[in-house]
Design a protein around this motif. Structure first.
Motif, PDB file in Angstrom:
ATOM      1  N   VAL A 206      13.499 -11.874  39.957  1.00 35.06           N
ATOM      2  CA  VAL A 206      12.301 -11.926  39.116  1.00 35.06           C
ATOM      3  C   VAL A 206      12.670 -11.881  37.637  1.00 35.06           C
ATOM      4  N   GLU A 207      13.886 -11.420  37.322  1.00 36.80           N
ATOM      5  CA  GLU A 207      14.326 -11.368  35.933  1.00 36.80           C
ATOM      6  C   GLU A 207      14.355 -12.764  35.307  1.00 36.80           C
ATOM      7  N   CYS A 208      14.493 -13.794  36.124  1.00 35.13           N
ATOM      8  CA  CYS A 208      14.477 -15.163  35.602  1.00 35.13           C
ATOM      9  C   CYS A 208      13.100 -15.511  35.054  1.00 35.13           C
ATOM     10  N   SER A 209      12.057 -15.154  35.770  1.00 28.72           N
ATOM     11  CA  SER A 209      10.692 -15.381  35.285  1.00 28.72           C
ATOM     12  C   SER A 209      10.408 -14.528  34.057  1.00 28.72           C
ATOM     13  N   ARG A 210      10.887 -13.310  34.077  1.00 23.10           N
ATOM     14  CA  ARG A 210      10.672 -12.421  32.931  1.00 23.10           C
ATOM     15  C   ARG A 210      11.371 -12.944  31.686  1.00 23.10           C
ATOM     16  N   ALA A 211      12.525 -13.558  31.876  1.00 20.90           N
ATOM     17  CA  ALA A 211      13.252 -14.115  30.727  1.00 20.90           C
ATOM     18  C   ALA A 211      12.456 -15.231  30.063  1.00 20.90           C
ATOM     19  N   VAL A 212      11.834 -16.087  30.874  1.00 20.46           N
ATOM     20  CA  VAL A 212      10.992 -17.161  30.325  1.00 20.46           C
ATOM     21  C   VAL A 212       9.767 -16.569  29.637  1.00 20.46           C
ATOM     22  N   GLN A 213       9.155 -15.604  30.297  1.00 22.77           N
ATOM     23  CA  GLN A 213       7.951 -14.969  29.734  1.00 22.77           C
ATOM     24  C   GLN A 213       8.253 -14.318  28.389  1.00 22.77           C
ATOM     25  N   GLN A 214       9.360 -13.604  28.292  1.00 23.09           N
ATOM     26  CA  GLN A 214       9.695 -12.887  27.068  1.00 23.09           C
ATOM     27  C   GLN A 214      10.138 -13.835  25.958  1.00 23.09           C
ATOM     28  N   LYS A 215      10.834 -14.905  26.323  1.00 24.25           N
ATOM     29  CA  LYS A 215      11.318 -15.862  25.327  1.00 24.25           C
ATOM     30  C   LYS A 215      10.168 -16.484  24.549  1.00 24.25           C
ATOM     31  N   TRP A 216       9.090 -16.846  25.259  1.00 26.66           N
ATOM     32  CA  TRP A 216       7.974 -17.540  24.606  1.00 26.66           C
ATOM     33  C   TRP A 216       6.679 -16.741  24.622  1.00 26.66           C
ATOM     34  N   GLN A 217       6.764 -15.463  25.029  1.00 28.56           N
ATOM     35  CA  GLN A 217       5.585 -14.586  25.033  1.00 28.56           C
ATOM     36  C   GLN A 217       4.427 -15.221  25.803  1.00 28.56           C
ATOM     37  N   LEU A 218       4.727 -15.620  27.029  1.00 21.65           N
ATOM     38  CA  LEU A 218       3.748 -16.282  27.881  1.00 21.65           C
ATOM     39  C   LEU A 218       3.095 -15.275  28.824  1.00 21.65           C
ATOM     40  N   PRO A 219       1.885 -15.543  29.270  1.00 21.05           N
ATOM     41  CA  PRO A 219       1.275 -14.671  30.278  1.00 21.05           C
ATOM     42  C   PRO A 219       2.020 -14.785  31.603  1.00 21.05           C
ATOM     43  N   MET A 220       2.122 -13.669  32.322  1.00 21.93           N
ATOM     44  CA  MET A 220       2.823 -13.685  33.597  1.00 21.93           C
ATOM     45  C   MET A 220       2.071 -12.852  34.619  1.00 21.93           C
ATOM     46  N   LEU A 242      -5.003 -18.657  39.693  1.00 20.03           N
ATOM     47  CA  LEU A 242      -5.023 -19.814  38.804  1.00 20.03           C
ATOM     48  C   LEU A 242      -6.424 -20.054  38.257  1.00 20.03           C
ATOM     49  N   ALA A 243      -7.422 -19.929  39.124  1.00 23.72           N
ATOM     50  CA  ALA A 243      -8.812 -20.102  38.685  1.00 23.72           C
ATOM     51  C   ALA A 243      -9.198 -19.030  37.659  1.00 23.72           C
ATOM     52  N   ASN A 244      -8.777 -17.792  37.904  1.00 26.78           N
ATOM     53  CA  ASN A 244      -9.084 -16.707  36.964  1.00 26.78           C
ATOM     54  C   ASN A 244      -8.404 -16.937  35.624  1.00 26.78           C
ATOM     55  N   TRP A 245      -7.157 -17.394  35.652  1.00 27.29           N
ATOM     56  CA  TRP A 245      -6.418 -17.643  34.408  1.00 27.29           C
ATOM     57  C   TRP A 245      -7.099 -18.723  33.577  1.00 27.29           C
ATOM     58  N   LEU A 246      -7.486 -19.814  34.209  1.00 34.73           N
ATOM     59  CA  LEU A 246      -8.127 -20.905  33.479  1.00 34.73           C
ATOM     60  C   LEU A 246      -9.498 -20.492  32.966  1.00 34.73           C
TER      61      LEU A 246
END
Length: 254
Positions: A206-220, A242-246
């Motif tokens: 899961v650290e791979c997803s966290r790395a992307v999230q932290q790099k660009w400050q994206l919602p996760m 996905l529906a809730n996010w949109l």
């Protein structure tokens, strides 16, 4: 409504989405859900898979163009390797997409190889590759990428897919090479991007997803128990999130 393009991961094809398609259709009744296959898989299982991920992206985009899917911006969703293609698609052709979702993906310039594929996963993949019986092999793959105890009907469906449109070991090797060589780069995505992760993933950290999230400050979002193939383990949860996010994104823009 905006349509969706869905891309699967390593060695998998559109039919592997299973019930997720119907769940998406329930959440987005006015949208068309388009499932495209990476070269070397699905309808294109006899096609040579490039060892360049940007080339894979261009081939998949050409499919969308031929089918008239890109007449207006779409929402892109990719699982694992498919998520990497989604990211590259945003880089090469940002005008094509309004939103993007990446599920359990990783990048070589953000995460070490031992997080991108756990060391024991290499052993498991070699062991699975050596299984001659196709049904047993598909059952072993399902056990590796999913944490829920799925019914035999899922194994039977995956067996039928492999029998009808077999993915070669060469294709999987070339896909792995393309993924290993790809770099996310530094540019910020112009569209809203959601990262979805499975902390209980036994294939990719899961650290791979966290790395992307932290790099660009994206919602996760993180699923509490699902494995790498989140769309198979808990398709209702994923479609609802996905529906809730949109919905939330739309409210923020108003």
């Amino acid at each position: 409504m905006t349509d969706w393009i869905l891309l699967r991961g390593l060695g998998r094809e559109s039919a592997h989405w299973g019930d997720f398609i119907s769940q998406m259709q329930q959440q987005f009744p006015d949208s068309q859900i388009h499932c495209l296959d990476l070269p070397g898989t699905g309808q294109h299982y006899q096609q040579k898979s490039p060892i360049s991920l940007p080339k894979i992206t261009r081939i998949v985009r050409a499919q969308a163009m031929e089918q008239g899917i890109l007449n207006k911006p779409v929402r892109l969703l990719g699982l694992s390797l498919g998520g990497m293609v989604v990211w590259d698609w945003l880089k090469q052709f940002p005008e094509d997409a309004s939103h993007a979702v990446m599920i359990n993906s990783s990048f070589a310039d953000l995460s070490p190889f031992w997080d991108r594929l756990y060391w024991h996963s290499y052993l498991n993949m070699l062991r699975i590759g050596a299984i001659r019986d196709i049904q047993q092999r598909e059952a072993a793959i399902l056990k590796l990428v999913c944490n829920r105890n799925h019914h035999q009907e899922v194994v039977d469906a995956w067996l039928q897919i492999q029998q009808q449109r077999p993915v070669s070991a060469k294709t999987i090797g070339r896909q792995l090479l393309a993924a290993g060589l790809y770099r996310a780069g530094k540019a910020n995505p112009k569209q809203p991007v959601l990262i979805v992760s499975s902390p209980m993933d036994r294939l990719v950290s899961v650290e791979c997803s966290r790395a992307v999230q932290q790099k660009w400050q994206l919602p996760m979002l993180a699923h509490p128990w699902a494995g790498h193939d989140l769309s198979v383990d808990d398709s209702p949860w994923l479609a609802e999130q996905l529906a809730n996010w949109l919905r939330h994104d739309s409210q923020q823009q108003d």
